[in-house]
Motif scaffolding. Structure first.
Motif, PDB file in Angstrom:
ATOM      1  N   ALA A  20      11.742 -20.386   7.296  1.00  0.00           N
ATOM      2  CA  ALA A  20      12.238 -21.763   7.482  1.00  0.00           C
ATOM      3  C   ALA A  20      12.265 -22.534   6.157  1.00  0.00           C
ATOM      4  CB  ALA A  20      11.371 -22.469   8.521  1.00  0.00           C
ATOM      5  N   TYR A  56       8.148 -26.828   2.156  1.00  0.00           N
ATOM      6  CA  TYR A  56       9.557 -26.441   2.299  1.00  0.00           C
ATOM      7  C   TYR A  56      10.441 -27.628   2.691  1.00  0.00           C
ATOM      8  CZ  TYR A  56       7.882 -21.552   2.444  1.00  0.00           C
ATOM      9  OH  TYR A  56       7.290 -20.349   2.169  1.00  0.00           O
ATOM     10  N   LYS A  82       1.298 -22.575   6.241  1.00  0.00           N
ATOM     11  CA  LYS A  82       0.401 -22.277   5.114  1.00  0.00           C
ATOM     12  C   LYS A  82      -0.362 -23.502   4.626  1.00  0.00           C
ATOM     13  CE  LYS A  82       4.043 -19.069   3.859  1.00  0.00           C
ATOM     14  NZ  LYS A  82       5.337 -19.713   4.204  1.00  0.00           N
ATOM     15  N   GLY A 117       0.558 -18.976  -1.527  1.00  0.00           N
ATOM     16  CA  GLY A 117       0.920 -18.676  -2.922  1.00  0.00           C
ATOM     17  C   GLY A 117      -0.249 -18.384  -3.847  1.00  0.00           C
ATOM     18  N   SER A 150      -0.416 -15.656   1.240  1.00  0.00           N
ATOM     19  CA  SER A 150       0.821 -15.216   0.583  1.00  0.00           C
ATOM     20  C   SER A 150       0.515 -15.121  -0.901  1.00  0.00           C
ATOM     21  CB  SER A 150       1.980 -16.166   0.882  1.00  0.00           C
ATOM     22  OG  SER A 150       1.769 -17.410   0.270  1.00  0.00           O
ATOM     23  N   HIS A 152       1.530 -14.279  -5.169  1.00  0.00           N
ATOM     24  CA  HIS A 152       2.469 -14.219  -6.298  1.00  0.00           C
ATOM     25  C   HIS A 152       1.781 -13.776  -7.590  1.00  0.00           C
ATOM     26  CE1 HIS A 152       5.964 -15.792  -4.266  1.00  0.00           C
ATOM     27  NE2 HIS A 152       5.242 -16.764  -3.748  1.00  0.00           N
ATOM     28  N   GLN A 171       1.282 -11.671   2.976  1.00  0.00           N
ATOM     29  CA  GLN A 171       2.733 -11.839   2.770  1.00  0.00           C
ATOM     30  C   GLN A 171       3.040 -11.650   1.284  1.00  0.00           C
ATOM     31  OE1 GLN A 171       4.488 -15.036   5.065  1.00  0.00           O
ATOM     32  NE2 GLN A 171       5.717 -15.669   3.338  1.00  0.00           N
ATOM     33  N   MET A 201       8.466 -11.334   2.065  1.00  0.00           N
ATOM     34  CA  MET A 201       9.304 -12.500   1.752  1.00  0.00           C
ATOM     35  C   MET A 201      10.262 -12.130   0.619  1.00  0.00           C
ATOM     36  SD  MET A 201       6.508 -14.975  -0.049  1.00  0.00           S
ATOM     37  CE  MET A 201       5.189 -14.326  -1.070  1.00  0.00           C
ATOM     38  N   GLU A 202      11.301 -12.930   0.460  1.00  0.00           N
ATOM     39  CA  GLU A 202      12.329 -12.710  -0.563  1.00  0.00           C
ATOM     40  C   GLU A 202      12.943 -11.301  -0.530  1.00  0.00           C
ATOM     41  OE1 GLU A 202      12.233 -14.818  -4.049  1.00  0.00           O
ATOM     42  OE2 GLU A 202      10.506 -16.051  -3.566  1.00  0.00           O
ATOM     43  N   PRO A 203      13.355 -10.839   0.656  1.00  0.00           N
ATOM     44  CA  PRO A 203      13.944  -9.489   0.738  1.00  0.00           C
ATOM     45  C   PRO A 203      15.250  -9.363  -0.037  1.00  0.00           C
ATOM     46  CG  PRO A 203      14.321 -10.712   2.780  1.00  0.00           C
ATOM     47  CD  PRO A 203      13.349 -11.522   1.966  1.00  0.00           C
ATOM     48  N   LEU A 204      15.947 -10.513  -0.228  1.00  0.00           N
ATOM     49  CA  LEU A 204      17.205 -10.495  -1.003  1.00  0.00           C
ATOM     50  C   LEU A 204      17.004 -11.229  -2.325  1.00  0.00           C
ATOM     51  CD1 LEU A 204      19.691 -11.411   1.899  1.00  0.00           C
ATOM     52  CD2 LEU A 204      19.172  -9.132   1.014  1.00  0.00           C
ATOM     53  N   GLY A 206      15.746 -14.098  -2.860  1.00  0.00           N
ATOM     54  CA  GLY A 206      16.231 -15.468  -2.706  1.00  0.00           C
ATOM     55  C   GLY A 206      17.747 -15.556  -2.618  1.00  0.00           C
ATOM     56  N   ASN A 211      24.572 -11.484  -3.588  1.00  0.00           N
ATOM     57  CA  ASN A 211      25.768 -11.941  -4.316  1.00  0.00           C
ATOM     58  C   ASN A 211      25.860 -11.275  -5.684  1.00  0.00           C
ATOM     59  OD1 ASN A 211      26.639 -14.047  -2.392  1.00  0.00           O
ATOM     60  ND2 ASN A 211      24.615 -14.857  -2.872  1.00  0.00           N
ATOM     61  N   LEU A 245      10.937 -11.313   6.494  1.00  0.00           N
ATOM     62  CA  LEU A 245      11.377 -12.698   6.678  1.00  0.00           C
ATOM     63  C   LEU A 245      12.692 -12.902   5.966  1.00  0.00           C
ATOM     64  CD1 LEU A 245       8.086 -14.598   5.786  1.00  0.00           C
ATOM     65  CD2 LEU A 245       8.970 -14.069   8.073  1.00  0.00           C
ATOM     66  N   GLN A 256      24.735 -12.002  11.165  1.00  0.00           N
ATOM     67  CA  GLN A 256      24.789 -10.718  10.448  1.00  0.00           C
ATOM     68  C   GLN A 256      23.401 -10.045  10.427  1.00  0.00           C
ATOM     69  OE1 GLN A 256      26.174 -10.841   6.353  1.00  0.00           O
ATOM     70  NE2 GLN A 256      25.779  -8.669   6.051  1.00  0.00           N
ATOM     71  N   ASN A 257      22.377 -10.841  10.140  1.00  0.00           N
ATOM     72  CA  ASN A 257      21.047 -10.247  10.001  1.00  0.00           C
ATOM     73  C   ASN A 257      20.478  -9.815  11.359  1.00  0.00           C
ATOM     74  OD1 ASN A 257      21.637 -10.954   7.432  1.00  0.00           O
ATOM     75  ND2 ASN A 257      19.994 -12.434   7.159  1.00  0.00           N
TER      76      ASN A 257
HETATM   77  N1  LIG Z   1       4.728 -17.949   0.553  1.00  0.00           N
HETATM   78  C1  LIG Z   1       5.536 -18.098  -0.452  1.00  0.00           C
HETATM   79  O1  LIG Z   1       5.102 -18.361  -1.568  1.00  0.00           O
HETATM   80  C2  LIG Z   1       7.012 -17.911  -0.199  1.00  0.00           C
HETATM   81  C3  LIG Z   1       7.909 -17.824  -1.257  1.00  0.00           C
HETATM   82  C4  LIG Z   1       9.211 -17.558  -0.967  1.00  0.00           C
HETATM   83  C5  LIG Z   1       9.598 -17.390   0.369  1.00  0.00           C
HETATM   84  N2  LIG Z   1       8.729 -17.491   1.389  1.00  0.00           N
HETATM   85  C6  LIG Z   1       9.117 -17.333   2.804  1.00  0.00           C
HETATM   86  O2  LIG Z   1       9.847 -16.119   2.946  1.00  0.00           O
HETATM   87  C7  LIG Z   1      11.115 -16.397   3.532  1.00  0.00           C
HETATM   88  C8  LIG Z   1      12.126 -15.395   3.050  1.00  0.00           C
HETATM   89  O3  LIG Z   1      12.332 -15.531   1.656  1.00  0.00           O
HETATM   90  P1  LIG Z   1      13.748 -16.005   1.140  1.00  0.00           P
HETATM   91  O4  LIG Z   1      14.191 -17.203   1.900  1.00  0.00           O
HETATM   92  O5  LIG Z   1      13.648 -16.084  -0.334  1.00  0.00           O
HETATM   93  O6  LIG Z   1      14.668 -14.771   1.626  1.00  0.00           O
HETATM   94  P2  LIG Z   1      15.851 -13.997   0.938  1.00  0.00           P
HETATM   95  O7  LIG Z   1      16.462 -13.219   2.048  1.00  0.00           O
HETATM   96  O8  LIG Z   1      15.415 -13.256  -0.256  1.00  0.00           O
HETATM   97  O9  LIG Z   1      16.860 -15.125   0.441  1.00  0.00           O
HETATM   98  C9  LIG Z   1      17.460 -16.011   1.324  1.00  0.00           C
HETATM   99  C10 LIG Z   1      18.883 -16.252   0.872  1.00  0.00           C
HETATM  100  O10 LIG Z   1      19.603 -15.016   0.964  1.00  0.00           O
HETATM  101  C11 LIG Z   1      20.934 -15.270   1.325  1.00  0.00           C
HETATM  102  N3  LIG Z   1      21.242 -14.560   2.578  1.00  0.00           N
HETATM  103  C12 LIG Z   1      20.471 -14.344   3.676  1.00  0.00           C
HETATM  104  N4  LIG Z   1      21.138 -13.626   4.590  1.00  0.00           N
HETATM  105  C13 LIG Z   1      22.372 -13.368   4.073  1.00  0.00           C
HETATM  106  C14 LIG Z   1      23.517 -12.682   4.540  1.00  0.00           C
HETATM  107  N5  LIG Z   1      23.548 -12.092   5.729  1.00  0.00           N
HETATM  108  N6  LIG Z   1      24.604 -12.637   3.722  1.00  0.00           N
HETATM  109  C15 LIG Z   1      24.611 -13.215   2.509  1.00  0.00           C
HETATM  110  N7  LIG Z   1      23.549 -13.883   2.015  1.00  0.00           N
HETATM  111  C16 LIG Z   1      22.440 -13.952   2.792  1.00  0.00           C
HETATM  112  C17 LIG Z   1      21.083 -16.789   1.474  1.00  0.00           C
HETATM  113  O11 LIG Z   1      21.493 -17.270   0.198  1.00  0.00           O
HETATM  114  P3  LIG Z   1      22.522 -18.508   0.089  1.00  0.00           P
HETATM  115  O12 LIG Z   1      21.828 -19.656   0.701  1.00  0.00           O
HETATM  116  O13 LIG Z   1      22.698 -18.613  -1.401  1.00  0.00           O
HETATM  117  O14 LIG Z   1      23.762 -18.088   0.810  1.00  0.00           O
HETATM  118  C18 LIG Z   1      19.652 -17.224   1.745  1.00  0.00           C
HETATM  119  O15 LIG Z   1      19.417 -18.563   1.387  1.00  0.00           O
HETATM  120  C19 LIG Z   1      11.385 -17.866   3.114  1.00  0.00           C
HETATM  121  O16 LIG Z   1      12.418 -18.453   3.853  1.00  0.00           O
HETATM  122  C20 LIG Z   1      10.023 -18.454   3.323  1.00  0.00           C
HETATM  123  O17 LIG Z   1       9.780 -18.673   4.715  1.00  0.00           O
HETATM  124  C21 LIG Z   1       7.447 -17.730   1.110  1.00  0.00           C
END
Ligand SMILES: NC(=O)c1ccc[n+]([C@@H]2O[C@H](COP(=O)([O-])OP(=O)(O)OC[C@H]3O[C@@H](n4cnc5c(N)ncnc54)[C@H](OP(=O)(O)O)[C@@H]3O)[C@@H](O)[C@H]2O)c1
Length: 377
Positions: A20, A56, A82, A117, A150, A152, A171, A201-204, A206, A211, A245, A256-257
């Motif tokens: 989220a 967030y 968190k 974090g 989580s 880093h 995480q 987290m961050e599978p793509l 961010g 892209n 996530l 798509q996901n």
């Molecule tokens: N605990 C921590 O310190 C921490 C840090 C980071 C994240 N997190 C958590 O982990 C979650 C996941 O990390 P993340 O948000 O960085 O995930 P991510 O999957 O690495 O990046 C998300 C971005 O990927 C793109 N995306 C997702 N699905 C797509 C699709 N089907 N096609 C094209 N682009 C796609 C979008 O980019 P665009 O918006 O540019 O289109 C989206 O904003 C976060 O939302 C958060 O809840 C936690």
């Protein structure tokens, strides 16, 4: 939707979790109508784990989520949020934040609560304020069900934290470009060996891996494969991964996901796909401006500078053309004493570097490039 058992818990988690942190926005605020549709649709398609946090969306994510989960949706999902450890000065502050989060999320308990974090100094802060003792009380009185963190920091700290406490989960940031970054593959495997479920987290990265540009885009185009599809399956293919996530910023991305997570063979990765990933990783690494291989021969630095980490952050900022990414890790997740700016150019490391990198010359440049300037954030 495919599900996986959440470690030792009697809970099967959807293999796709909702992050989220990346809702669509309108005029700088969460687009509540569109985002509510996304949350409801995700739950209706079987997503049962949502990850949010205090900071967030400018501290609005939890509040929004609490509203979006009214009318019975709350009972269909587990909420992860968190503790913003950086605001905590004494144990009572933990109560203040948690109680506020319960109110914002309109719930009487948090299913999965994380210390947010962690890296070295933040972990020291957790220990000095005895936040784990506080958390045990909050588990006992029912406000928290499961405790995790989580992360880093570096792999060695990750292993120490895993060993320190009987965590319910953790995480980590992880994807095919981050195998040797932060906890990395070694951390994932270490947690698994110690029966601590790992949420990804961050599978793509961010969104950067979704892209691709230039040479990398050409590799994907020639393969006929979809980079998002392959990035998810690379993760789901690993037995050590509990759930992934995804921060999604549109209904289209959600659809798509979900489609990917629905497939019977969602976790299968073909030899051909693996080969394309290898090519992509190689091509990204060739774009590195500093030829550091992360061998760590340069360490320990007498000043405590984490030389490979500084190179890694700088390389990532350059190869993904995303300087803010490097800056955020440099300023928010790296100890001041470990940053390039702490280098005194003694040159001791240069004799040890097998790549003959001019470390002393590069450190001030990296510091200059990655340090937030006044008014930047
Ligand atoms: N605990 C921590 O310190 C921490 C840090 C980071 C994240 N997190 C958590 O982990 C979650 C996941 O990390 P993340 O948000 O960085 O995930 P991510 O999957 O690495 O990046 C998300 C971005 O990927 C793109 N995306 C997702 N699905 C797509 C699709 N089907 N096609 C094209 N682009 C796609 C979008 O980019 P665009 O918006 O540019 O289109 C989206 O904003 C976060 O939302 C958060 O809840 C936690």
């Amino acid at each position: 939707m495919n599900y996986k058992q959440f470690g030792r818990l009697e809970f099967d988690v959807s293999v796709l979790g909702f992050g989220a942190m990346r809702f669509p926005e309108k005029e700088g605020k969460i687009d509540e109508q569109e985002s509510t549709k996304m949350i409801h649709s995700a739950i209706e398609h079987g997503v049962n784990y949502i990850d949010t946090a205090w900071p967030y969306h400018k501290e609005m994510s939890e509040l929004f989520l609490g509203n979006a989960l009214k009318k019975g949706y709350r009972d269909k999902v587990k909420i992860a949020t968190k503790l913003p450890c950086w605001f905590i000065e004494k144990q009572e502050d933990c109560d203040t934040y948690l109680n506020n989060q319960l109110k914002r999320l309109k719930t009487d308990h948090i299913d999965f609560y994380l210390l947010h974090g962690l890296f070295s100094s933040r972990w020291e802060q957790v220990l000095s304020i005895k936040m784990l003792d506080w958390a045990k009380k909050a588990i006992k009185d029912g406000r928290i069900e499961n405790l995790g963190f989580s992360f880093h920091g570096t792999y060695s700290l990750f292993a120490d934290i895993i060993d320190y406490y009987d965590w319910d989960f953790c995480q980590i940031q992880y994807n095919y470009m981050n195998e040797d970054f932060q906890a990395g593959t070694k951390g994932l495997e270490y947690a698994y060996k110690n029966e601590v479920p790992v949420v990804i987290m961050e599978p793509l990265l961010g969104g950067l891996l979704a892209n691709p540009q230039g040479k990398i885009k050409k590799i994907w185009d020639a393969s006929g494969l979809n980079p998002v599809d392959v990035a998810f399956r690379w993760l789901w293919n690993k037995k050590e991964v509990t759930t992934v996530l995804s921060g999604m910023s549109s209904l289209k991305q959600l659809e798509q996901n979900i489609n990917l997570a629905d497939k019977p063979d969602y976790d299968k990765l073909t030899i051909e796909e693996n080969k394309v990933i290898e090519q992509v990783v190689k091509a990204y690494k060739e774009l590195n401006p500093v030829p550091c291989t992360q061998c760590e021969y340069c360490l320990p630095c007498p000043q405590g500078v984490n030389i490979p980490r500084n190179f890694n952050l700088y390389n990532q900022a350059v190869i993904y053309d995303h300087i803010f990414l490097g800056k955020s890790h440099y300023n928010w997740h790296t100890e001041e004493s470990a940053r390039a700016g702490a280098c005194i150019q003694c040159g001791e490391c240069e004799e040890k570097c097998p790549q003959n990198i001019k470390i002393s010359e590069l450190m001030p440049k990296i510091h200059e490039a990655l340090l937030f300037k006044e008014g930047e954030v």
